[in-house]
Design a protein around this motif. Structure first.
Motif, PDB file in Angstrom:
ATOM      1  N   ALA C  27      19.193  43.670  70.464  1.00 21.70           N
ATOM      2  CA  ALA C  27      19.280  42.616  69.434  1.00 21.70           C
ATOM      3  C   ALA C  27      20.677  42.010  69.446  1.00 21.70           C
ATOM      4  CB  ALA C  27      18.963  43.211  68.061  1.00 21.70           C
ATOM      5  N   GLU C  28      21.679  42.858  69.558  1.00 20.17           N
ATOM      6  CA  GLU C  28      23.061  42.360  69.586  1.00 20.17           C
ATOM      7  C   GLU C  28      23.278  41.484  70.823  1.00 20.17           C
ATOM      8  OE1 GLU C  28      25.317  42.847  67.156  1.00 20.17           O
ATOM      9  OE2 GLU C  28      26.587  41.447  68.274  1.00 20.17           O
ATOM     10  N   ALA C  29      22.793  41.975  71.974  1.00 20.02           N
ATOM     11  CA  ALA C  29      22.970  41.223  73.223  1.00 20.02           C
ATOM     12  C   ALA C  29      22.268  39.870  73.167  1.00 20.02           C
ATOM     13  CB  ALA C  29      22.438  42.033  74.398  1.00 20.02           C
ATOM     14  N   SER C  30      21.131  39.823  72.473  1.00 22.70           N
ATOM     15  CA  SER C  30      20.344  38.580  72.439  1.00 22.70           C
ATOM     16  C   SER C  30      21.084  37.444  71.733  1.00 22.70           C
ATOM     17  CB  SER C  30      18.997  38.837  71.759  1.00 22.70           C
ATOM     18  OG  SER C  30      19.179  38.985  70.369  1.00 22.70           O
ATOM     19  N   LYS C  31      22.170  37.794  71.008  1.00 21.10           N
ATOM     20  CA  LYS C  31      22.939  36.739  70.329  1.00 21.10           C
ATOM     21  C   LYS C  31      23.721  35.881  71.316  1.00 21.10           C
ATOM     22  CE  LYS C  31      23.449  39.452  66.088  1.00 21.10           C
ATOM     23  NZ  LYS C  31      24.338  40.384  65.391  1.00 21.10           N
ATOM     24  N   THR C  32      24.052  36.465  72.478  1.00 24.15           N
ATOM     25  CA  THR C  32      24.850  35.701  73.451  1.00 24.15           C
ATOM     26  C   THR C  32      24.192  35.579  74.828  1.00 24.15           C
ATOM     27  OG1 THR C  32      26.044  37.734  73.987  1.00 24.15           O
ATOM     28  CG2 THR C  32      27.081  36.253  72.388  1.00 24.15           C
ATOM     29  N   VAL C  33      23.237  36.457  75.130  1.00 25.78           N
ATOM     30  CA  VAL C  33      22.615  36.436  76.453  1.00 25.78           C
ATOM     31  C   VAL C  33      21.181  35.912  76.332  1.00 25.78           C
ATOM     32  CG1 VAL C  33      21.954  37.785  78.465  1.00 25.78           C
ATOM     33  CG2 VAL C  33      23.987  38.416  77.166  1.00 25.78           C
ATOM     34  N   ARG C  34      20.833  34.925  77.143  1.00 30.74           N
ATOM     35  CA  ARG C  34      19.471  34.421  77.127  1.00 30.74           C
ATOM     36  C   ARG C  34      18.716  34.927  78.364  1.00 30.74           C
ATOM     37  NH1 ARG C  34      18.501  28.455  76.153  1.00 30.74           N
ATOM     38  NH2 ARG C  34      19.433  28.305  78.238  1.00 30.74           N
ATOM     39  N   HIS C  35      17.414  34.846  78.309  1.00 29.86           N
ATOM     40  CA  HIS C  35      16.564  35.181  79.439  1.00 29.86           C
ATOM     41  C   HIS C  35      16.659  36.641  79.864  1.00 29.86           C
ATOM     42  CE1 HIS C  35      15.922  30.924  79.724  1.00 29.86           C
ATOM     43  NE2 HIS C  35      17.209  30.721  79.857  1.00 29.86           N
ATOM     44  N   MET C  36      16.897  37.548  78.905  1.00 38.27           N
ATOM     45  CA  MET C  36      16.915  38.979  79.235  1.00 38.27           C
ATOM     46  C   MET C  36      15.523  39.396  79.697  1.00 38.27           C
ATOM     47  SD  MET C  36      19.414  40.813  76.461  1.00 38.27           S
ATOM     48  CE  MET C  36      18.495  40.244  75.018  1.00 38.27           C
ATOM     49  N   ASP C  37      15.463  40.171  80.738  1.00 42.68           N
ATOM     50  CA  ASP C  37      14.184  40.466  81.381  1.00 42.68           C
ATOM     51  C   ASP C  37      13.803  41.945  81.336  1.00 42.68           C
ATOM     52  OD1 ASP C  37      12.070  39.130  82.752  1.00 42.68           O
ATOM     53  OD2 ASP C  37      12.629  40.231  84.552  1.00 42.68           O
ATOM     54  N   TRP C  38      14.767  42.834  81.570  1.00 43.70           N
ATOM     55  CA  TRP C  38      14.463  44.274  81.543  1.00 43.70           C
ATOM     56  C   TRP C  38      15.704  45.067  81.178  1.00 43.70           C
ATOM     57  CZ3 TRP C  38      16.203  42.140  86.098  1.00 43.70           C
ATOM     58  CH2 TRP C  38      17.105  42.879  86.838  1.00 43.70           C
ATOM     59  N   PHE C  39      15.508  46.329  80.806  1.00 43.83           N
ATOM     60  CA  PHE C  39      16.639  47.234  80.556  1.00 43.83           C
ATOM     61  C   PHE C  39      16.350  48.571  81.206  1.00 43.83           C
ATOM     62  CE2 PHE C  39      14.911  50.305  77.571  1.00 43.83           C
ATOM     63  CZ  PHE C  39      13.805  49.646  77.049  1.00 43.83           C
ATOM     64  N   GLU C  40      17.420  49.308  81.484  1.00 45.59           N
ATOM     65  CA  GLU C  40      17.331  50.661  82.032  1.00 45.59           C
ATOM     66  C   GLU C  40      18.235  51.563  81.198  1.00 45.59           C
ATOM     67  OE1 GLU C  40      18.943  50.044  85.890  1.00 45.59           O
ATOM     68  OE2 GLU C  40      17.686  48.276  86.176  1.00 45.59           O
ATOM     69  N   VAL C  41      17.769  52.743  80.854  1.00 44.89           N
ATOM     70  CA  VAL C  41      18.604  53.696  80.112  1.00 44.89           C
ATOM     71  C   VAL C  41      19.511  54.419  81.108  1.00 44.89           C
ATOM     72  CG1 VAL C  41      18.614  55.806  78.732  1.00 44.89           C
ATOM     73  CG2 VAL C  41      16.899  54.003  78.295  1.00 44.89           C
ATOM     74  N   VAL C  42      20.810  54.288  80.922  1.00 48.50           N
ATOM     75  CA  VAL C  42      21.785  54.958  81.790  1.00 48.50           C
ATOM     76  C   VAL C  42      22.048  56.380  81.293  1.00 48.50           C
ATOM     77  CG1 VAL C  42      24.148  54.908  82.672  1.00 48.50           C
ATOM     78  CG2 VAL C  42      22.853  52.771  82.429  1.00 48.50           C
ATOM     79  N   SER C  43      22.240  56.533  79.993  1.00 50.32           N
ATOM     80  CA  SER C  43      22.479  57.860  79.424  1.00 50.32           C
ATOM     81  C   SER C  43      22.267  57.818  77.921  1.00 50.32           C
ATOM     82  CB  SER C  43      23.897  58.348  79.734  1.00 50.32           C
ATOM     83  OG  SER C  43      24.846  57.477  79.170  1.00 50.32           O
ATOM     84  N   GLU C  44      22.037  58.983  77.351  1.00 54.30           N
ATOM     85  CA  GLU C  44      21.850  59.106  75.910  1.00 54.30           C
ATOM     86  C   GLU C  44      22.830  60.138  75.370  1.00 54.30           C
ATOM     87  OE1 GLU C  44      17.086  58.126  75.493  1.00 54.30           O
ATOM     88  OE2 GLU C  44      17.690  60.174  76.025  1.00 54.30           O
ATOM     89  N   SER C  45      23.412  59.844  74.237  1.00 52.46           N
ATOM     90  CA  SER C  45      24.373  60.772  73.648  1.00 52.46           C
ATOM     91  C   SER C  45      24.376  60.561  72.139  1.00 52.46           C
ATOM     92  CB  SER C  45      25.772  60.519  74.224  1.00 52.46           C
ATOM     93  OG  SER C  45      26.130  59.166  74.032  1.00 52.46           O
ATOM     94  N   GLY C  46      25.332  61.193  71.443  1.00 53.06           N
ATOM     95  CA  GLY C  46      25.391  61.007  70.005  1.00 53.06           C
ATOM     96  C   GLY C  46      26.587  61.695  69.366  1.00 53.06           C
ATOM     97  N   ARG C  47      26.827  61.363  68.131  1.00 51.56           N
ATOM     98  CA  ARG C  47      27.883  61.963  67.317  1.00 51.56           C
ATOM     99  C   ARG C  47      27.268  63.015  66.404  1.00 51.56           C
ATOM    100  NH1 ARG C  47      33.176  62.062  67.980  1.00 51.56           N
ATOM    101  NH2 ARG C  47      33.013  61.070  70.007  1.00 51.56           N
ATOM    102  N   ILE C  48      27.994  64.125  66.204  1.00 47.64           N
ATOM    103  CA  ILE C  48      27.543  65.168  65.285  1.00 47.64           C
ATOM    104  C   ILE C  48      28.550  65.259  64.141  1.00 47.64           C
ATOM    105  CG2 ILE C  48      26.985  67.621  65.040  1.00 47.64           C
ATOM    106  CD1 ILE C  48      26.607  67.692  68.109  1.00 47.64           C
ATOM    107  N   LYS C  49      28.066  65.358  62.923  1.00 44.61           N
ATOM    108  CA  LYS C  49      28.977  65.548  61.781  1.00 44.61           C
ATOM    109  C   LYS C  49      28.397  66.602  60.855  1.00 44.61           C
ATOM    110  CE  LYS C  49      31.926  63.109  58.557  1.00 44.61           C
ATOM    111  NZ  LYS C  49      32.278  61.809  57.995  1.00 44.61           N
ATOM    112  N   ASP C  50      29.197  67.567  60.491  1.00 41.42           N
ATOM    113  CA  ASP C  50      28.741  68.646  59.599  1.00 41.42           C
ATOM    114  C   ASP C  50      27.455  69.280  60.132  1.00 41.42           C
ATOM    115  OD1 ASP C  50      30.879  67.994  57.990  1.00 41.42           O
ATOM    116  OD2 ASP C  50      29.704  66.661  56.712  1.00 41.42           O
ATOM    117  N   GLY C  51      27.403  69.461  61.468  1.00 43.65           N
ATOM    118  CA  GLY C  51      26.263  70.150  62.068  1.00 43.65           C
ATOM    119  C   GLY C  51      24.976  69.355  62.130  1.00 43.65           C
ATOM    120  N   LYS C  52      25.088  68.040  61.903  1.00 38.44           N
ATOM    121  CA  LYS C  52      23.890  67.182  61.948  1.00 38.44           C
ATOM    122  C   LYS C  52      24.169  65.939  62.803  1.00 38.44           C
ATOM    123  CE  LYS C  52      21.395  68.645  57.917  1.00 38.44           C
ATOM    124  NZ  LYS C  52      22.295  68.926  56.772  1.00 38.44           N
ATOM    125  N   VAL C  53      23.114  65.385  63.427  1.00 42.92           N
ATOM    126  CA  VAL C  53      23.266  64.163  64.202  1.00 42.92           C
ATOM    127  C   VAL C  53      23.616  63.012  63.269  1.00 42.92           C
ATOM    128  CG1 VAL C  53      22.155  62.512  65.748  1.00 42.92           C
ATOM    129  CG2 VAL C  53      21.598  64.947  65.921  1.00 42.92           C
TER     130      VAL C  53
END
Lengths: 68, 68, 68, 68, 68, 68, 68, 68, 68, 68, 68, 68
Positions: C27-53
């Motif tokens: 959604a953020e990318a669609s504000k400046t990039v037009r004609h988006m066609d596909w995406f690929e997931v490179v990696s997944e990660s996250g922040r933990i705080k107080d033992g929770k995601v």
């Protein structure tokens, strides 16, 4: 981030989804590890039974600060 | 696990989520493959249309026992 | 696909799930990039705080057609 | 090598050794696949029970000529 | 793409070029597989004889739709 | 598999073979780790002395259930 | 090489060959990027239609000098 | 280890096992290379004939000290 | 293949195509290396000048039998 | 090396350089781990603030002998 | 980290060291990119002239927040 | 670059830093190899003694032109 961080690797599981498997793994880790800071997904897999997903598995690396 | 297992590779798709794409791929495979035992996510991708995710795609390896 | 496609790399984030992080990044990318066609997931990660995601993060490569 | 070759992926298992797991997998494959030409080890793993190796597992890719 | 896709892996060969090896592999596959949709080059290699390239080899993954 | 699993990484060594190096590493681990469930070979290497293999080394990841 | 270089990633396509797909991608990029210095092939793929290669695709990284 | 080490890459073969293939390769190398210090297994493969393993192949990197 | 094989790594170049770069590298190697048996493409790249491909580069590993 | 070695993974940080980040991580580890033998750099990264490197980060694997 | 981050890839160079090459690349990027948050080292290389290192090169990925 | 280039692989070591290990390896190589053109860092590691870094090790690939 400042300081030294240790990385621990584990596999969380859930009958529901990968997201729940991540949460289950981190919840379990939080019982013994303090100051967890971030996680990385290493791989995703699962068990199949009778042609249906029985269990979602997520392999995680978790980074936490070494406190002194 | 004992015995010999074959690995088959496929891509499941879903308009809803990666989890649903996994389930769709395994449901489809279950029509012709018996004794499926586990799956591994090889990669995740998707189609974008009009700036929104139109389709989630999950590439899977599925392991099943060779029965004789 | 015909034509030339450019690949852009970004990280989407969400407090809810990986799927929502994907959608937020696109959604953020669609504000400046037009004609988006596909995406690929490179990696997944996250922040933990107080033992929770606290935050889910998904690194994406997005392909879009160069229009002239 | 001339001609076209197909690659099939499987997991051979053995209580004895990785070498035996390779042989077991290929012996099983030879019941249905003809003209097998070469194999490649993709990964090696195993099951542990009561602190001892219970089973050796070898993931193989096997190349065989498509005969017509 | 919608639906479920299967991935098959093969090696095409040609005395002329990698491009011809790709075409040879796909032509061979088209004799038994219908609805092939895309291919990916996994690796390229070849045979040398008397100091000259005797054969070009291309390892391919081919995706095709499971029709029902 | 159900529950949460921890992954530990170690190197087993043996003057005899890779198989014995695997067993030596797991035997050593079994002195402090309970409920070991599976292992994966990360890499294989060795020491050479006077032109002969002096020691086989196997790097392993071992998965074990967190018991509570 | 001296100075700072930026890397851009794109996919060139051609109905004829991978080589032409590389050239098409670079020709397109040259319309907006100056001082391109080198390229690297990231991956090669293609579209299949009616059992024949319809389009060759080459994913490229292109390095160009940041001029000031 | 102190000093500079060179890495050479080779493939050892054996009709018996991977272990013997490693030893055969190192024995061969020892005829021309002195001061070999360690080896790493790059990959394992083999030839199949009449549905049985005919030859085990191990690709090795061997490190040896440059002596002056 | 029987016997021991050595692997050498080189980069062939050509102003014309990747295929010619492969041939140029192998032709050059054939001046000093005998009994070359196979090659593997490690990576492909090139030089760009004035917005056009000036040189194709192919990194190769070449296997040849150690003769005694 | 003889015996069994355990691998631990951590991230050392320093405002000065990657080398100092390595040393900081090992110094911290030495407070609780004895018999450390070698380290391997897994990845290097850092924090940027106001357009300048604020912190160097080095991810390390450290091998140490299990003493009994 | 909250929000969406873009990743840009570049190569910094320095006659002095890898650390200086990192700093040079980030300094250059800071002229046009604001809100840079982190960097990752993709690879390190260099130029050799007359048997000595003439230039250190570091390939970086830089993450920066998309501001709106 | 024009012509054919050979790649040689070695490990440079230094008690001081990775940079010095790179320089030591290249200085050693320059005693027997002429026309060295570039190097790539394959991996970085080191020896630890008494809880301190005793030696930095850098694995390098070095490219040099084959002169005739």
């Amino acid at each position: 981030m400042a300081g030294t961080y240790k990385i621990t690797e584990l596999v969380g599981t859930s009958p529901v989804s990968f997201a729940e498997a991540v949460k289950a793994g981190i919840a379990e880790a939080s019982k013994t590890v303090r100051h967890m800071d971030w996680f990385e997904v290493v791989s995703e897999s699962g068990r199949i039974k009778d042609g249906k997903v029985e269990e979602f598995q997520v392999r995680l690396k978790i980074g936490f600060k070494i406190e002194r």
